[in-house]
Motif scaffolding. Structure first.
Motif, short mmCIF file in Angstrom:
data_model
loop_
_atom_site.label_atom_id
_atom_site.label_comp_id
_atom_site.label_asym_id
_atom_site.label_seq_id
_atom_site.Cartn_x
_atom_site.Cartn_y
_atom_site.Cartn_z
N THR A 6 -11.92 11.77 -3.20
CA THR A 6 -12.40 10.91 -4.29
C THR A 6 -11.60 9.62 -4.34
O THR A 6 -12.15 8.52 -4.49
CB THR A 6 -12.30 11.65 -5.63
OG1 THR A 6 -13.08 12.84 -5.57
CG2 THR A 6 -12.80 10.77 -6.76
N THR A 7 -10.28 9.75 -4.22
CA THR A 7 -9.44 8.55 -4.23
C THR A 7 -9.65 7.71 -2.97
O THR A 7 -9.67 6.47 -3.03
CB THR A 7 -7.96 8.95 -4.34
OG1 THR A 7 -7.79 9.86 -5.43
CG2 THR A 7 -7.08 7.73 -4.56
N VAL A 8 -9.82 8.40 -1.83
CA VAL A 8 -10.07 7.67 -0.58
C VAL A 8 -11.37 6.88 -0.67
O VAL A 8 -11.47 5.75 -0.18
CB VAL A 8 -10.11 8.66 0.61
CG1 VAL A 8 -10.66 7.99 1.85
CG2 VAL A 8 -8.71 9.19 0.88
N SER A 9 -12.39 7.45 -1.30
CA SER A 9 -13.67 6.77 -1.41
C SER A 9 -13.59 5.51 -2.25
O SER A 9 -14.48 4.65 -2.18
CB SER A 9 -14.71 7.72 -2.02
OG SER A 9 -14.34 8.09 -3.34
N VAL A 10 -12.54 5.39 -3.06
CA VAL A 10 -12.36 4.17 -3.85
C VAL A 10 -11.78 3.05 -2.97
O VAL A 10 -12.19 1.88 -3.07
CB VAL A 10 -11.44 4.43 -5.05
CG1 VAL A 10 -11.13 3.14 -5.79
CG2 VAL A 10 -12.08 5.44 -5.99
N GLY A 68 0.82 -1.21 0.00
CA GLY A 68 0.00 0.00 0.00
C GLY A 68 0.85 1.26 0.00
O GLY A 68 0.52 2.24 -0.68
N LEU A 69 1.96 1.24 0.77
CA LEU A 69 2.86 2.39 0.75
C LEU A 69 3.52 2.57 -0.62
O LEU A 69 3.68 3.69 -1.10
CB LEU A 69 3.94 2.23 1.83
CG LEU A 69 3.48 2.42 3.28
CD1 LEU A 69 4.62 2.09 4.23
CD2 LEU A 69 2.98 3.84 3.50
N VAL A 122 -3.32 2.78 2.26
CA VAL A 122 -3.47 3.76 1.18
C VAL A 122 -4.28 4.95 1.66
O VAL A 122 -3.95 6.12 1.38
CB VAL A 122 -4.12 3.09 -0.05
CG1 VAL A 122 -4.42 4.15 -1.12
CG2 VAL A 122 -3.20 2.02 -0.62
N VAL A 123 -5.36 4.69 2.39
CA VAL A 123 -6.19 5.78 2.90
C VAL A 123 -5.39 6.66 3.85
O VAL A 123 -5.44 7.90 3.77
CB VAL A 123 -7.44 5.21 3.60
CG1 VAL A 123 -8.19 6.30 4.36
CG2 VAL A 123 -8.37 4.57 2.57
#
Length: 733
Positions: A366-370, A316-317, A392-393
């Motif tokens: 927007t990216t976090v909501s994915v 994720g990093l 990632v969040v």
């Protein structure tokens, strides 16, 4: 899953009370239950493996199990001797004894009893009867019965000759009785118990230690702790050799190191791309500082979420390394624009960040909501990607905070007011390229279509698989002999195959560790059964330049194909994650459902033969193939009933005759050995002549009341929705 397991256990609990069911266990398959390390133990110092087993069991095993995170250390090889009392049925009959009498006498003589308490003055004494057996000689001299003595017989004859001078009603002297010892009805020996597993390292028989970790323990930390203690054991036991043949932590450490390197190089490339386009060391440094600061903030959030550094979180990093600088680029570009318009550094930093604050907030969310919904996914996918989604969040939220706070602060200190040149060279080149593309629209469209077509063809040529397999220098060879093969024969084949692999591999093969027979780690694994006719060879290749696993397997398979009645299967060494994903199971599985067993058997064999003809499939097996040979005793019900026998009593007597009965334990030198009372091993031809005693005193043989016949039993019985299943499985080339 825990509630489902409890429900199944409740439903199956009613069947556990059935007299015909010995044990009924309902367990949940857990790939984490596989051993995290295996260690081969050898020593030329000990006379036989039994002495080495005693040393490992009393010195090494308790020490390893006391380490943090180690659940158990199981000894593989079961090279332990037991005390066998081998009875002679003719001598038992001559003395009027039975094997049950011998077992009872040994049990009664091998126990400590309490005789109460004696109190005298101010003292209290516990009275004990110490009757534990401590040596084989004591078992041989144990009294199990009595017989009439020779002296008593002689005196009786003399008295009969002189009977004329004796009164008719005179009292006779009691008959002299002579004790019957165990050594009078059999022999007592110390020999290996019936073995279920034989272990070899490079062809030399040895013992193995399988290390199992606790459920919440880290594989890497547990293995490191065990290896550190093994180094100390080498110093404490210089005559014992410890060889690590399997190490799950090595694969995890290598994978984590690769992900760490990928994340580092990704961040380095991101900074390099920034410098290529920005052409400013100062601006690149400001944006580059956002990466380590954001990662540190991400680590803080991971700590409070109880996340660990593993393949998924580091992945994720690495995934977010490029996105960490997105917000910083937008903010620094707007600050740079303000500086070109004449604003001072402090005003440009404040207004530049505030101008784009809402925009980068919307972009980040927007990216976090994915990624955030993945956290709430259940099942296998949720277990795999939950930690990666959290990472990632956290990294995106950290980059947003850093871009709105740290980047403007550093920019106000390092950047200075600049004037715009109006027409930089980059803009002229961009306009020229754009004009060229717009003037030749047809050519551009044709190039796009050609590129899309080539990309599609290349995508079709890329192999597809769920989990990639890589050459980690360790693979397994599963060898199966025909069902019913004895363990000793399987061990001889394993020794031959192991030496062949070493000859073919030469310097490329470091160690060959074979386990023949029952493997406790694979008892509940349906796809990889174990038994006396199966052996598993773990081949570790040497480090440095060598042949690939594919080349080694191809060379080995050519040689094994010439051995008749031998089936070989090759597997890469896999981690618990690959076990969860089903990487260990056969990739090709076909099931045929039906009610008629004969039709199901025939269709399964026909379909299996068709699949076996495919060149891309090998090791094709069916669930009806190669059953265990069995001996069915067709009892004559009228004869059994006439002599007052029952099938249950017959089976119990037959089991005691064939396998013996454990009459207790003998403890000596901190070791306990079973005392097994039985008879000489019975061959197939002698089965019919086994003696059967009835309650009325009649003597029969098994052939008088049964007709033993050799049949082939089923290898496994599969059902789905209460219907029989025939399964065909195969492996792809």
């Amino acid at each position: 899953m825990d509630f489902a397991l409890l429900d199944v256990q409740k439903r199956m609990g009613t069947y556990a009370t059935d007299d015909e069911i010995g044990t009924l266990d309902v367990t949940q398959e857990d790939p984490q239950a596989l051993p995290v390390a295996r260690i081969a133990v050898t020593s030329p110092e000990y006379a036989d493996l039994d002495e080495l087993f005693g040393a490992i069991d009393t010195l090494v095993k308790p020490r390893l199990e006391a380490l943090d995170g180690v659940a158990s250390a199981e000894i593989e090889g079961d090279a332990e001797k037991e005390i066998r009392v081998i009875l002679d049925p003719y001598l038992l009959e001559a003395f009027g004894l039975t094997d049950s009498t011998v077992v009872q006498q040994i049990q009664q003589a091998n126990q400590d009893v309490s005789g109460g308490r004696i109190e005298e003055s101010d003292q209290s004494y516990q009275v004990k009867g110490m009757g534990r057996l401590t040596d084989i000689t004591e078992i041989e001299n144990l009294i199990v019965g009595q017989r009439a003595g020779a002296a008593a017989e002689g005196s009786s004859a003399a008295e009969a000759g002189a009977g004329a001078g004796t009164a008719a009603g005179a009292a006779t002297e009691p008959e002299l009785r002579v004790p019957v010892y165990v050594k009078d009805v059999g022999r007592v020996i110390l020999e290996y118990a019936e073995r279920v597993t034989i272990v070899r390292l490079n062809g030399v028989e040895c013992l193995g230690i399988a290390i199992y970790k606790e459920a919440d323990a880290s594989t890497v930390s547990v293995v490191q702790t065990v290896l550190t203690d093994i180094e100390q054991l080498r110093l404490d036991l210089p005559n014992v050799g410890f060889t690590v043949v399997e190490n799950q932590a090595r694969f995890i450490e290598a994978a984590v190191q690769e992900v760490e390197e990928a994340a580092f190089y990704g961040a380095l490339l991101a900074v390099g791309v920034l410098f290529l386009f920005l052409r400013s060391i100062t601006v690149t440094m400001v944006i580059g500082l956002a990466i380590p600061v954001s990662i540190l903030a991400t680590f803080t959030l991971m700590y409070f979420q109880n996340l660990t550094l593993n393949i998924m979180t580091l992945g994720g990093l690495a995934l977010g390394a490029g996105m960490l600088v997105d917000n910083a680029i937008v903010v620094i570009e707007n600050i740079y624009r303000r500086l070109e318009l004449g604003a001072d550094p402090y005003e440009a930093a404040a207004k530049g960040a505030s101008d784009v604050g809402v925009a980068i907030l919307a972009s980040t969310l927007t990216t976090v909501s994915v990624f955030l919904p993945i956290v709430y996914v259940q099942g296998l996918v949720g277990e795999l990607f939950e930690e990666q989604a959290w990472t990632v969040v956290f990294s995106l939220l950290s980059s947003l905070i850093v871009a709105m706070t740290v980047v403007p602060m550093i920019a106000s200190r390092l950047l200075r007011q600049k004037s715009s040149d109006g027409k930089p060279k980059q803009r002229r080149l961009y306009r020229a390229g754009l004009s060229l593309a717009l003037d030749h629209k047809l050519v551009v469209c044709v190039l796009i279509v050609i590129s899309a077509g080539v990309t599609f063809q290349l995508a079709l040529a890329i192999p597809m698989e769920f989990i990639p397999r890589e050459d980690q220098g360790l693979f397994n060879v599963d060898v199966a002999l025909p069902e019913g093969s004895r363990l000793e024969m399987t061990d001889r084949v394993a020794e031959r195959v192991g030496s062949m692999i070493q000859e073919l591999g030469s310097a490329d093969v470091a160690t060959v560790y074979s386990r023949s027979g029952q493997d406790p780690a694979r008892v509940t694994n349906v796809t990889n059964p174990s038994g006396p006719n199966r052996t598993n060879l773990s081949v570790a290749l040497s480090t440095g330049p060598r042949r690939s696993i594919a080349e080694m397997v191809e060379a080995i398979d050519r040689e094994l194909a010439e051995i008749p009645d031998l089936e070989a299967k090759y597997e890469l060494q896999e981690t618990a994650l690959q076990g969860v994903l089903g990487a260990e199971a056969a990739p090709l599985q076909l099931e045929i459902i039906g009610d008629d067993l004969d039709t199901l058997r025939r269709l399964t064999a026909e379909v299996g033969a068709l699949i076996e003809e495919l060149p891309a499939v090998y090791n094709v097996r069916t669930s009806f193939q190669g059953g265990q040979p069995e001996i069915d005793l067709n009892l004559q019900d009228d004869v059994v009933a006439a002599f007052g026998l029952t099938p249950q009593s017959l089976i119990a007597d037959l089991e005691r005759r064939l396998t013996g009965e454990v009459a207790g334990e003998l403890s000596k030198d901190q070791r306990s050995r079973d005392i097994r009372v039985g008879f000489e091993d019975v061959t197939l031809n002698e089965l019919r002549s086994i003696r059967i005693d009835t309650a009325e005193g009649a003597v029969l043989t098994l052939g008088d009341i049964a007709d033993p016949r050799t049949v082939e039993g089923p290898r496994e019985i599969l059902r789905e929705d209460q219907r029989r299943i025939g399964r065909i499985s195969g492996y792809l080339v």
